[in-house]
Write a protein that holds these residues in place. Structure first.
Motif, PDB file in Angstrom:
ATOM      1  N   ASP A 384      -6.590  91.816   9.808  1.00  0.00           N
ATOM      2  CA  ASP A 384      -7.344  91.705   8.565  1.00  0.00           C
ATOM      3  C   ASP A 384      -8.000  93.044   8.246  1.00  0.00           C
ATOM      4  OD1 ASP A 384      -6.695  89.047   8.258  1.00  0.00           O
ATOM      5  OD2 ASP A 384      -8.442  88.345   9.390  1.00  0.00           O
ATOM      6  N   PRO A 385      -8.187  93.368   6.958  1.00  0.00           N
ATOM      7  CA  PRO A 385      -8.811  94.639   6.571  1.00  0.00           C
ATOM      8  C   PRO A 385     -10.198  94.794   7.171  1.00  0.00           C
ATOM      9  CG  PRO A 385      -7.808  93.564   4.669  1.00  0.00           C
ATOM     10  CD  PRO A 385      -7.781  92.572   5.792  1.00  0.00           C
ATOM     11  N   ARG A 386     -10.540  96.047   7.479  1.00  0.00           N
ATOM     12  CA  ARG A 386     -11.852  96.383   8.028  1.00  0.00           C
ATOM     13  C   ARG A 386     -12.567  97.340   7.074  1.00  0.00           C
ATOM     14  NH1 ARG A 386      -9.375  92.917  11.583  1.00  0.00           N
ATOM     15  NH2 ARG A 386     -10.486  92.842  13.579  1.00  0.00           N
ATOM     16  N   THR A 387     -13.831  97.056   6.798  1.00  0.00           N
ATOM     17  CA  THR A 387     -14.607  97.967   5.951  1.00  0.00           C
ATOM     18  C   THR A 387     -15.508  98.872   6.777  1.00  0.00           C
ATOM     19  OG1 THR A 387     -16.306  96.269   5.666  1.00  0.00           O
ATOM     20  CG2 THR A 387     -14.596  96.414   3.973  1.00  0.00           C
ATOM     21  N   ALA A 388     -15.645  98.584   8.050  1.00  0.00           N
ATOM     22  CA  ALA A 388     -16.459  99.413   8.949  1.00  0.00           C
ATOM     23  C   ALA A 388     -15.542 100.157   9.918  1.00  0.00           C
ATOM     24  CB  ALA A 388     -17.465  98.563   9.726  1.00  0.00           C
ATOM     25  N   TRP A 389     -15.745 101.464  10.049  1.00  0.00           N
ATOM     26  CA  TRP A 389     -14.914 102.270  10.939  1.00  0.00           C
ATOM     27  C   TRP A 389     -14.994 101.771  12.375  1.00  0.00           C
ATOM     28  CZ3 TRP A 389     -11.051 105.585  10.996  1.00  0.00           C
ATOM     29  CH2 TRP A 389     -10.847 106.377  12.134  1.00  0.00           C
ATOM     30  N   ASP A 390     -16.147 101.300  12.800  1.00  0.00           N
ATOM     31  CA  ASP A 390     -16.319 100.840  14.176  1.00  0.00           C
ATOM     32  C   ASP A 390     -15.445  99.629  14.490  1.00  0.00           C
ATOM     33  OD1 ASP A 390     -18.104 102.829  14.685  1.00  0.00           O
ATOM     34  OD2 ASP A 390     -19.903 101.594  14.437  1.00  0.00           O
ATOM     35  N   ASP A 391     -14.984  98.900  13.460  1.00  0.00           N
ATOM     36  CA  ASP A 391     -14.147  97.724  13.681  1.00  0.00           C
ATOM     37  C   ASP A 391     -12.657  98.056  13.724  1.00  0.00           C
ATOM     38  OD1 ASP A 391     -16.406  96.152  13.680  1.00  0.00           O
ATOM     39  OD2 ASP A 391     -16.292  95.708  11.531  1.00  0.00           O
ATOM     40  N   VAL A 392     -12.299  99.304  13.452  1.00  0.00           N
ATOM     41  CA  VAL A 392     -10.885  99.693  13.410  1.00  0.00           C
ATOM     42  C   VAL A 392     -10.187  99.516  14.766  1.00  0.00           C
ATOM     43  CG1 VAL A 392      -9.316 101.655  13.098  1.00  0.00           C
ATOM     44  CG2 VAL A 392     -11.096 101.195  11.405  1.00  0.00           C
ATOM     45  N   PRO A 393     -10.796  99.930  15.897  1.00  0.00           N
ATOM     46  CA  PRO A 393     -10.099  99.742  17.182  1.00  0.00           C
ATOM     47  C   PRO A 393      -9.722  98.293  17.453  1.00  0.00           C
ATOM     48  CG  PRO A 393     -11.940 101.250  17.458  1.00  0.00           C
ATOM     49  CD  PRO A 393     -12.073 100.669  16.084  1.00  0.00           C
ATOM     50  N   THR A 394     -10.632  97.355  17.166  1.00  0.00           N
ATOM     51  CA  THR A 394     -10.324  95.937  17.371  1.00  0.00           C
ATOM     52  C   THR A 394      -9.163  95.511  16.490  1.00  0.00           C
ATOM     53  OG1 THR A 394     -12.646  95.485  17.870  1.00  0.00           O
ATOM     54  CG2 THR A 394     -11.270  93.607  17.308  1.00  0.00           C
ATOM     55  N   GLY A 395      -9.148  96.021  15.250  1.00  0.00           N
ATOM     56  CA  GLY A 395      -8.059  95.690  14.346  1.00  0.00           C
ATOM     57  C   GLY A 395      -6.721  96.220  14.823  1.00  0.00           C
ATOM     58  N   LEU A 396      -6.691  97.426  15.326  1.00  0.00           N
ATOM     59  CA  LEU A 396      -5.445  97.985  15.841  1.00  0.00           C
ATOM     60  C   LEU A 396      -4.936  97.197  17.047  1.00  0.00           C
ATOM     61  CD1 LEU A 396      -6.193 101.811  15.540  1.00  0.00           C
ATOM     62  CD2 LEU A 396      -4.329 100.591  14.396  1.00  0.00           C
ATOM     63  N   ARG A 397      -5.857  96.809  17.922  1.00  0.00           N
ATOM     64  CA  ARG A 397      -5.444  96.025  19.089  1.00  0.00           C
ATOM     65  C   ARG A 397      -4.921  94.650  18.655  1.00  0.00           C
ATOM     66  NH1 ARG A 397      -9.866  98.845  21.451  1.00  0.00           N
ATOM     67  NH2 ARG A 397     -11.365  97.208  20.918  1.00  0.00           N
ATOM     68  N   GLU A 398      -5.531  94.079  17.626  1.00  0.00           N
ATOM     69  CA  GLU A 398      -5.061  92.785  17.118  1.00  0.00           C
ATOM     70  C   GLU A 398      -3.655  92.917  16.539  1.00  0.00           C
ATOM     71  OE1 GLU A 398      -6.079  90.134  13.246  1.00  0.00           O
ATOM     72  OE2 GLU A 398      -7.795  90.549  14.568  1.00  0.00           O
ATOM     73  N   ALA A 399      -3.428  93.956  15.752  1.00  0.00           N
ATOM     74  CA  ALA A 399      -2.100  94.166  15.166  1.00  0.00           C
ATOM     75  C   ALA A 399      -1.060  94.400  16.256  1.00  0.00           C
ATOM     76  CB  ALA A 399      -2.139  95.346  14.203  1.00  0.00           C
ATOM     77  N   GLN A 400      -1.443  95.140  17.293  1.00  0.00           N
ATOM     78  CA  GLN A 400      -0.520  95.389  18.399  1.00  0.00           C
ATOM     79  C   GLN A 400      -0.187  94.088  19.122  1.00  0.00           C
ATOM     80  OE1 GLN A 400      -2.054  97.959  21.537  1.00  0.00           O
ATOM     81  NE2 GLN A 400      -0.024  98.844  21.849  1.00  0.00           N
ATOM     82  N   HIS A 401      -1.190  93.250  19.303  1.00  0.00           N
ATOM     83  CA  HIS A 401      -0.972  91.956  19.959  1.00  0.00           C
ATOM     84  C   HIS A 401      -0.009  91.090  19.148  1.00  0.00           C
ATOM     85  CE1 HIS A 401      -1.678  87.997  21.640  1.00  0.00           C
ATOM     86  NE2 HIS A 401      -2.184  87.588  20.495  1.00  0.00           N
ATOM     87  N   VAL A 402      -0.196  91.056  17.840  1.00  0.00           N
ATOM     88  CA  VAL A 402       0.673  90.253  16.976  1.00  0.00           C
ATOM     89  C   VAL A 402       2.111  90.769  17.046  1.00  0.00           C
ATOM     90  CG1 VAL A 402       1.160  89.627  14.583  1.00  0.00           C
ATOM     91  CG2 VAL A 402      -1.199  89.586  15.431  1.00  0.00           C
ATOM     92  N   ALA A 403       2.279  92.081  16.953  1.00  0.00           N
ATOM     93  CA  ALA A 403       3.623  92.660  16.993  1.00  0.00           C
ATOM     94  C   ALA A 403       4.309  92.369  18.318  1.00  0.00           C
ATOM     95  CB  ALA A 403       3.545  94.161  16.757  1.00  0.00           C
ATOM     96  N   ASP A 404       3.574  92.484  19.418  1.00  0.00           N
ATOM     97  CA  ASP A 404       4.163  92.228  20.737  1.00  0.00           C
ATOM     98  C   ASP A 404       4.512  90.751  20.916  1.00  0.00           C
ATOM     99  OD1 ASP A 404       3.871  94.880  21.321  1.00  0.00           O
ATOM    100  OD2 ASP A 404       2.067  94.637  22.545  1.00  0.00           O
ATOM    101  N   ALA A 405       3.701  89.877  20.330  1.00  0.00           N
ATOM    102  CA  ALA A 405       3.909  88.438  20.527  1.00  0.00           C
ATOM    103  C   ALA A 405       5.226  87.967  19.939  1.00  0.00           C
ATOM    104  CB  ALA A 405       2.742  87.660  19.906  1.00  0.00           C
TER     105      ALA A 405
END
Length: 522
Positions: A384-405
């Motif tokens: 999901d989109p992030r408006t805070a830079w500090d939330d970007v790492p969690t978002g990248l890890r989530e996208a990586q998890h989805v792609a791997d799954a």
């Protein structure tokens, strides 16, 4: 980055007029600055004893001229012209020994020197000019020799690294260890490609890079030393020593040696400036995903790399089975800002940076559609989109998890153009639990009949059959076999596993075990 608090080579700094006046031999002559006091930090390139009124024609700039003024006494015009001649020749300073010719500082020379901004020093006590000349010349020669030695040491070290196949970062770390200041490599648009040096110092430099890179050190002042990166008639970037504390001449020498090495590294390795941009993006996105470095500390690097970060919406994506340069091309085609880098084999991260008033869902869908048109058999996973830079790492890890799954079964699954966490269902959960010993033991127990035989063909058929919702026609089509042949294989699989795949609960148990097995293998 390498810690570089002190240079590996200690160089005697260039002598300034001020430093010459503090030498013990000079202090014995009781020096007094009578003009140009604001210019005492001028570097002294050489010391020259000259009495001739037209001494300026014999100078090349940077000399400290010593004189008794014996040929100038009694002629004010000659005195004024003498000073003007030194000024035109860009002399560092003039030192007048008081004595028979001039018992007191001559006003004409003093006023002329003040107007020209030329430091003028008088010596109140008799002083053998030969001693000052010898002292300063020895120091200057030692400094030049040390600079040449440093230049050769740096050249040798960098050449050795290139010969050994060292990466760009290792070369820059070596340069930073010699310069003891942040080192930055940019392209012609001032976009940062790589850095080296102490992390806090580098972050300070990058924090407002766009502005200071174009303003600071325009004339290589304040320790900002630049050297162009060019080869084969094409200039493609520059290396910058940011805040070099040594003398400018030595800094230029260091920057030139570093530039030579980087150009050679590029030519021998077949690299391009674009490849260095990819390495820069990869380093940044890898650090964001890993979480080893707090996101807030990576913000200057992101900004310096050209990613818009102020009041933006960030969309983390991971795309499988596509090359980074293809995604770079898609970004340019759809007119979006972002970073692209390969995180692992077959997985490329994309961090989109959108304006707050842009529709993130629509633009992400447009990007994914263009990617699918470029590479049909691919997966575009998004957080999901992030408006805070500090939330970007969690978002990248989530996208990586989805792609791997969904990576292992993307060909048989009916996936949306943009796959999100809600689309991976059981696969996502199993992947999260894949390292649990109980899950591993369950998978081994359920699949033992096939795993012991190491029958990959049977496992593949079982995987497709379960992923298609036990659709026999679809499974036969995907494996290019007739339905009777498929029935025989399914019967063999059920016999080996001791299950009835027509029973929903038993089929679900085998399906979960197979998902866990595949997740562990990945």
């Amino acid at each position: 980055m390498t810690t570089t608090s002190e240079p590996t080579h200690t160089l005697e700094p260039a002598l300034s007029v001020r430093q010459v006046l503090t030498l013990e031999r000079v202090l014995a002559g009781e020096p007094e600055v009578v003009a140009g006091a604001g210019q005492l930090d001028r570097p002294v390139r050489w010391v020259h004893v000259a009495e001739a009124p037209d001494v300026g024609v014999m100078l090349t700039g940077g000399e400290m001229v010593l004189t008794t003024g014996v040929l100038l006494a009694g002629d004010e015009d000659k005195q004024a012209e003498y000073i003007r001649s030194l000024h035109r020749a860009e002399a560092a300073a003039v030192v007048l020994g008081l004595g028979r010719a001039f018992p007191t500082p001559p006003d004409v020379m003093r006023r002329a020197a003040e107007r020209c901004g030329l430091p003028m020093v008088v010596l109140h006590r008799p002083f053998p000019f030969a001693e000052l000349t010898e002292e300063v010349q020895c120091r200057l020669v030692r400094r030049k020799f040390a600079a040449v030695s440093l230049s050769e040491a740096v050249r040798t070290a960098l050449t050795g690294l290139i010969t050994a196949g060292a990466p760009l970062q290792r070369l820059l770390d070596e340069v930073a260890s010699h310069s003891a200041c942040p080192v930055v490599v940019t392209n012609l648009a001032h976009r940062v490609l790589a850095t080296a040096g102490e992390r806090p110092a580098v972050d300070d430099v990058l924090r407002d890079w766009e502005r200071i890179s174009r303003q600071a050190g325009g004339s290589q002042g304040d320790g900002w030393i630049r050297a162009a990166l060019d080869g084969r008639g094409e200039r493609w970037g520059q290396i910058v020593l940011c805040g070099y504390r040594g003398d400018t001449a030595t800094g230029r020498l260091l920057a030139d040696r570093a530039a030579e090495a980087l150009v050679l590294h590029r030519m021998l390795g077949g690299n391009s400036a674009h490849t260095w941009e990819e390495q820069s993006a990869q380093s940044l996105l890898t650090d964001l995903v890993s979480g080893v470095v707090p996101a807030r500390q990576l913000l200057p690097r992101a900004r310096a790399a050209g990613l818009p970060v102020n009041r933006r919406t960030f969309v983390p994506l991971v795309v499988r089975d596509v090359e980074p340069d293809q995604l770079d091309r898609v970004l340019r085609m759809v007119g979006l800002s972002g970073l692209v880098a390969e995180l692992a084999e077959g997985a490329v991260a994309v961090l989109l940076s959108l304006a707050r008033d842009q529709d993130a869902s629509v633009l992400t869908a447009n990007f994914a559609a263009r990617v699918h048109s470029e590479a049909v058999r691919t997966v575009v996973a998004a957080a999901d989109p992030r408006t805070a830079w500090d939330d970007v790492p969690t978002g990248l890890r989530e996208a990586q998890h989805v792609a791997d799954a969904v990576a292992d079964s993307s060909a048989v699954l009916d996936l949306p153009a943009v796959v999100r966490l809600r689309d991976v269902h059981l696969r996502g959960l199993v992947r999260l639990l894949r390292d649990d010993p109980h899950v591993q033991a369950f998978a081994e127990r359920e699949l033992d009949g096939l795993l012991c035989a190491a029958d990959e063909d049977m496992l593949s058929v079982l995987r497709t059959y379960l992923a298609t919702g036990r659709n026999k026609s679809r499974t036969a089509q995907l494996h290019h076999v007739s339905r009777p042949a498929l029935y025989r294989r399914l019967e063999a699989i059920q016999t080996r596993l001791g299950v009835d795949l027509d029973d929903f609960e038993q089929a679900a148990s085998v399906h979960i075990a197979l998902l866990a097995h595949d997740a562990q293998q990945a």
